[in-house]
Design a protein around this motif. Sequence first.
Motif, PDB file in Angstrom:
ATOM      1  N   THR A   1      -1.722  -4.621  -2.747  1.00  0.00           N
ATOM      2  CA  THR A   1      -2.062  -4.538  -4.169  1.00  0.00           C
ATOM      3  C   THR A   1      -0.784  -4.564  -4.990  1.00  0.00           C
ATOM      4  O   THR A   1       0.281  -4.130  -4.543  1.00  0.00           O
TER       5      THR A   1
ATOM      6  N   ASP B   1       4.935  -1.974   2.247  1.00  0.00           N
ATOM      7  CA  ASP B   1       4.235  -0.715   2.016  1.00  0.00           C
ATOM      8  C   ASP B   1       5.197   0.455   1.873  1.00  0.00           C
ATOM      9  O   ASP B   1       6.270   0.479   2.491  1.00  0.00           O
TER      10      ASP B   1
ATOM     11  N   SER C   1      -4.362   1.810  -4.063  1.00  0.00           N
ATOM     12  CA  SER C   1      -3.459   1.626  -2.931  1.00  0.00           C
ATOM     13  C   SER C   1      -3.367   2.853  -2.032  1.00  0.00           C
ATOM     14  O   SER C   1      -2.495   2.941  -1.186  1.00  0.00           O
TER      15      SER C   1
ATOM     16  N   ARG D   1       0.830  -1.191   0.000  1.00  0.00           N
ATOM     17  CA  ARG D   1       0.000   0.000   0.000  1.00  0.00           C
ATOM     18  C   ARG D   1       0.871   1.250   0.000  1.00  0.00           C
ATOM     19  O   ARG D   1       2.023   1.231   0.417  1.00  0.00           O
TER      20      ARG D   1
ATOM     21  N   GLN E   1       2.049  -3.679  -7.657  1.00  0.00           N
ATOM     22  CA  GLN E   1       2.642  -2.457  -8.173  1.00  0.00           C
ATOM     23  C   GLN E   1       3.730  -2.811  -9.168  1.00  0.00           C
ATOM     24  O   GLN E   1       4.133  -3.970  -9.290  1.00  0.00           O
TER      25      GLN E   1
END
Length: 344
Positions: free
Chosen positions: A293, A134, A194, A90, A295
């Motif tokens: 998610t 993250d 995100s 995120r 990336q």
Amino acid sequence: MLQFDWPWVFVLLPLPLLVWRFWPRAEQSPSALMVPFYQGLQPISERGQDSLAGKLINLVLLLIIWLALVVAAARPQWLGEPIDLPTSGRDLLMAVDISGSMDTRDMIVGGDNLDRLTVVKYVVGEFVKRRHQDRLGLILFGTNAYLQAPLTFDRETVNTLLQEAQLGFAGEKTAIGEAIGLAIKRLQDRPESSRVVILLTDGANTAGTVAPLQAAELAKLAGVKIYTIGVGADEITMRSLFDPRGRTLNPSRDLDEETLQKIADLTGGSYFRARNPQELVEIYAELDKLEPTEQDAQTFRPVKALFYWPMGIALLLSALWAGIRLLGAFLPLPSATTRGVNAQ
């Protein structure tokens, strides 16, 4: 791998040769006074340069010094092996209230009453350490909101900046709307799926030009999900010398839970209430369950500057060259008697 950031600097290598070859020589005016014994007064350092060995040593030292200076100016660097950065996670901004009310001592840990900010630092710090995949950022807000750490994978630095936060640094009031607006600005260029904000406060919006619900509407349009946390005990007993039984107070009477709930509902997040340290720990454990998610894959190569090595060599050799010349200047000159004997 060794590389030079400014390799074009190496075109300066032949500069001394060009100066020696094409620069006009200084003209020496003839002496107005003839001193026959001048040669006896001449420093040995200068006379030593007349020998082939002296000239060769002098030339080699100067060439090495010049070469080292040019290499240092070219900015040598050592590139480390590529490091793969996390490809999922995120973009998570943490907005933490550091207004004056966070000094309220209603957090009980081991029988001691700790202030709210001290407990928040510990719990959020542990949360930061766990978020390996993250990009984390930190916003501190009071009367004004400030971006303390931009989105980064450097969790250690984010945690350090959080632990260094002090009460009142951003003012005594609470600008919740300003904090949300700053978070939207920093997340708007990131992938929409995100964008997450975790906003922690112990009061109501009392400062700033942007209303919290207005900022929440903008967050909704920008695809930013906001999780809100209201921190502070519901009651605390105050005792004194003249009132040993004490009286019960509500230290969280200024907490605007209704607004925090609406902010979370508008943006698709959740509202949490932390009345004690244990509840705060459980809340961040729940937030830990946020799904990552995908990336774009990224790599990072650590860079280490090496210019100080050739620069140090140039400085040491320059000191050696100057020392040789100074040493020769202070050596005793041959006496007139010795010169006469040598002449015979």
